[in-house]
Enzyme design. Structure first.
Site, PDB file in Angstrom:
ATOM      1  N   LYS A 143      -6.443 -13.977  10.196  1.00  0.00           N
ATOM      2  CA  LYS A 143      -5.720 -13.093  11.114  1.00  0.00           C
ATOM      3  C   LYS A 143      -5.369 -13.752  12.465  1.00  0.00           C
ATOM      4  O   LYS A 143      -4.326 -14.355  12.570  1.00  0.00           O
ATOM      5  CB  LYS A 143      -6.487 -11.779  11.291  1.00  0.00           C
ATOM      6  CG  LYS A 143      -6.455 -10.959  10.006  1.00  0.00           C
ATOM      7  CD  LYS A 143      -6.762  -9.491  10.206  1.00  0.00           C
ATOM      8  CE  LYS A 143      -6.339  -8.691   9.000  1.00  0.00           C
ATOM      9  NZ  LYS A 143      -7.424  -8.366   8.068  1.00  0.00           N
ATOM     10  N   TYR A 176       0.818  -1.222   0.000  1.00  0.00           N
ATOM     11  CA  TYR A 176       0.000   0.000   0.000  1.00  0.00           C
ATOM     12  C   TYR A 176       0.852   1.273   0.000  1.00  0.00           C
ATOM     13  O   TYR A 176       0.450   2.280   0.577  1.00  0.00           O
ATOM     14  CB  TYR A 176      -0.942   0.032   1.229  1.00  0.00           C
ATOM     15  CG  TYR A 176      -1.783  -1.201   1.434  1.00  0.00           C
ATOM     16  CD1 TYR A 176      -2.705  -1.605   0.467  1.00  0.00           C
ATOM     17  CD2 TYR A 176      -1.661  -1.966   2.593  1.00  0.00           C
ATOM     18  CE1 TYR A 176      -3.500  -2.723   0.660  1.00  0.00           C
ATOM     19  CE2 TYR A 176      -2.451  -3.092   2.789  1.00  0.00           C
ATOM     20  CZ  TYR A 176      -3.368  -3.470   1.826  1.00  0.00           C
ATOM     21  OH  TYR A 176      -4.143  -4.577   2.026  1.00  0.00           O
ATOM     22  N   ASP A 188     -17.603 -12.861   7.017  1.00  0.00           N
ATOM     23  CA  ASP A 188     -16.148 -12.731   6.946  1.00  0.00           C
ATOM     24  C   ASP A 188     -15.687 -12.228   8.309  1.00  0.00           C
ATOM     25  O   ASP A 188     -15.703 -11.031   8.587  1.00  0.00           O
ATOM     26  CB  ASP A 188     -15.766 -11.748   5.824  1.00  0.00           C
ATOM     27  CG  ASP A 188     -14.272 -11.484   5.767  1.00  0.00           C
ATOM     28  OD1 ASP A 188     -13.552 -11.977   6.660  1.00  0.00           O
ATOM     29  OD2 ASP A 188     -13.832 -10.785   4.834  1.00  0.00           O
ATOM     30  N   TYR A 206     -14.569  -4.501   3.176  1.00  0.00           N
ATOM     31  CA  TYR A 206     -13.223  -4.942   2.813  1.00  0.00           C
ATOM     32  C   TYR A 206     -13.159  -6.449   3.028  1.00  0.00           C
ATOM     33  O   TYR A 206     -13.448  -6.953   4.108  1.00  0.00           O
ATOM     34  CB  TYR A 206     -12.141  -4.258   3.664  1.00  0.00           C
ATOM     35  CG  TYR A 206     -10.769  -4.794   3.337  1.00  0.00           C
ATOM     36  CD1 TYR A 206     -10.067  -4.313   2.236  1.00  0.00           C
ATOM     37  CD2 TYR A 206     -10.202  -5.834   4.078  1.00  0.00           C
ATOM     38  CE1 TYR A 206      -8.825  -4.838   1.899  1.00  0.00           C
ATOM     39  CE2 TYR A 206      -8.966  -6.361   3.740  1.00  0.00           C
ATOM     40  CZ  TYR A 206      -8.289  -5.851   2.658  1.00  0.00           C
ATOM     41  OH  TYR A 206      -7.070  -6.385   2.309  1.00  0.00           O
TER      42      TYR A 206
HETATM   43  C1  LIG Z   1      -7.500  -8.708   6.530  1.00  0.00           C
HETATM   44  C2  LIG Z   1      -8.809  -9.112   6.035  1.00  0.00           C
HETATM   45  C3  LIG Z   1      -8.940  -9.996   4.930  1.00  0.00           C
HETATM   46  C4  LIG Z   1      -7.756 -10.480   4.145  1.00  0.00           C
HETATM   47  O1  LIG Z   1      -6.899 -11.303   4.872  1.00  0.00           O
HETATM   48  P1  LIG Z   1      -5.398 -11.533   4.352  1.00  0.00           P
HETATM   49  O2  LIG Z   1      -4.851 -12.573   5.266  1.00  0.00           O
HETATM   50  O3  LIG Z   1      -4.697 -10.210   4.461  1.00  0.00           O
HETATM   51  O4  LIG Z   1      -5.493 -11.989   2.932  1.00  0.00           O
HETATM   52  C5  LIG Z   1     -10.211 -10.390   4.565  1.00  0.00           C
HETATM   53  N1  LIG Z   1     -11.305  -9.945   5.213  1.00  0.00           N
HETATM   54  C6  LIG Z   1     -11.226  -9.094   6.253  1.00  0.00           C
HETATM   55  C7  LIG Z   1     -12.473  -8.660   6.949  1.00  0.00           C
HETATM   56  C8  LIG Z   1      -9.978  -8.636   6.693  1.00  0.00           C
HETATM   57  O5  LIG Z   1      -9.900  -7.770   7.718  1.00  0.00           O
END
Ligand SMILES: *Cc1c(COP(=O)(O)O)cnc(C)c1O
Length: 400
Positions: free
Chosen positions: A250, A6, A223, A133
């Site tokens: 994460k 970024y 998600d 996101y």
């Molecule tokens: C960080 C994130 C992702 C992507 O995860 P990566 O391991 O960076 O590919 C997807 N969805 C949400 C809500 C996120 O915060």
């Protein structure tokens, strides 16, 4: 040469060089910093946690990785069993991958193929939120709504397959009434939209979404890559409203190694199950179910369960609310707190210029973006350290 994320490489300021890390602290050559970002929200137990390090070391002494194609092993089996037992409802079927973005891709592919496997080729669209996101890969970008990725729209033309709505029940009902026949799923970051600006919304929206998904046969995808493992103050938002597919990443490994999971309920799993090889889920990341990642994820979940983390997070929320109460400034639009997340939204992002260095000099690592100054601390943080993080945020505004 490292190409940093970024960043405009020409104008980027030099990153801080980290030489050691322990508990909530990052160490540079001459500074000790509380990590208020938890390395992109993942290091929930802090750095160099003896039990997590040991889990990796002892697995590395056996083997670090074998593929899941035609092979299996105890760490991946135990992690799948643990998640099956620990996650709510019938979210029992774990598909592992190496990152959150890939896990989101898998969820979206699962939702589409679920209908294709039933002979329904009309449900090609995805409903998602404005300011969403979901990761940086192409389909994840498309269901996301990040202005920085809108070049995709321009290069591709109109986004025909994704419909974005705000987190309002009237907009939700309207979208379902208009498009339900074409939707395979509704994907959301439940309760807390992270990278889209730490936007918080009410559970009633998700309850209504669940009802509409049931009424119209649309799959609900949570998600929880960012919200999972306590960040909203709930263990998972899925404990409050049950999705059909849950995505974790994460904090899954306590931030030790990249790993993620797409977890389906029985209904979704059965949509693939049968004698027809063409109905199998066609996906298989090389490093899925990595033995080091699974071993450390298992230990991380154990720590979460045994350490009464939900009380810790409640405590973080209480202290944060107490410390941030009454913070007002002409540059501040809103202060938001939910669980282990606090965000100060400013009216103009220019008001945050220089904050990172300001915080560095006061012993805190922070990484504001756009109009958002936020903290998502490791849950093991002590009161004094948390007060320091919040104090630096407040000082930035009151200093002048
Ligand atoms: C960080 C994130 C992702 C992507 O995860 P990566 O391991 O960076 O590919 C997807 N969805 C949400 C809500 C996120 O915060």
């Amino acid at each position: 040469m490292i190409w940093y994320p970024y960043q405009q490489m020409k104008t980027m300021k030099a990153p801080y060089e980290i030489i050691d890390a322990e508990d909530v602290y990052l160490y540079t050559e001459n500074q000790k910093l509380i990590d208020s970002v938890s390395s992109w929200w993942s290091v929930i137990h802090g750095y160099k946690h003896p039990a997590l390090t040991e889990a990796i070391k002892s697995q590395a002494d056996r083997f670090s990785h074998v593929m899941l194609g035609g092979l299996t092993h105890e760490p991946v089996r135990k992690l799948a069993e643990k998640l099956q037992e620990w996650l709510p409802g019938d979210l029992d079927y774990c598909f592992f991958s190496d990152s959150g973005s890939v896990a989101v891709e898998v969820a979206l592919k699962m939702a589409l193929q679920y209908y294709v496997n039933r002979g329904d080729w009309k449900r090609t669209k995805v409903l998602s939120l404005t300011h969403a996101y979901h990761g940086d890969t192409f389909k994840a970008m498309e269901v996301g709504d990040d202005e920085d990725y809108h070049f995709i729209l321009e290069a591709y033309g109109e986004k025909k397959d994704v419909i974005h709505i705000p987190t309002r029940i009237d907009a939700l009902e309207e979208a379902f009434a208009r498009c339900h026949e074409e939707l395979n799923c509704f994907i959301v970051e439940p309760l807390l939209q992270g990278a889209g600006g730490m936007r918080m919304y009410d559970i009633s929206f998700l309850r209504r979404a669940r009802e509409l998904c049931d009424q119209y046969g649309v799959l609900l995808v949570f998600d929880e890559v960012a919200t999972g493992f306590g960040r909203t103050g709930n263990r998972f938002v899925a404990d409050l409203v049950l999705p059909d597919i849950l995505v974790l990443g994460k904090a899954l490994t306590g931030g030790y190694i990249g790993h993620a999971a797409t977890i389906a309920n029985r209904k979704v799993y059965e949509g693939f199950y049968g004698d027809d090889p063409e109905k199998a889920l066609m996906h298989g990341p090389t490093f899925m179910g990595n033995a080091l990642a699974c071993s450390v994820a298992l230990k991380s979940i154990e720590l979460f369960q045994e350490g009464d983390y939900l009380s810790r997070i409640r405590r973080i929320e209480e202290i944060t609310k107490r410390e941030m109460a009454g913070l007002e400034h002409e540059q501040i639009r809103e202060v938001r707190v939910m669980g282990g997340c606090v965000c100060v939204e400013v009216k103009d992002g220019a008001a945050l210029q220089g904050y990172q260095q300001f915080a560095y000099e006061r012993g805190v690592f922070s990484r504001p973006f756009l109009n958002y100054l936020y903290a998502m601390v490791p849950y093991v943080i002590g009161e004094e350290e948390l007060v320091q993080v919040l104090g630096v945020m407040k000082e930035w505004f009151v200093r002048g």
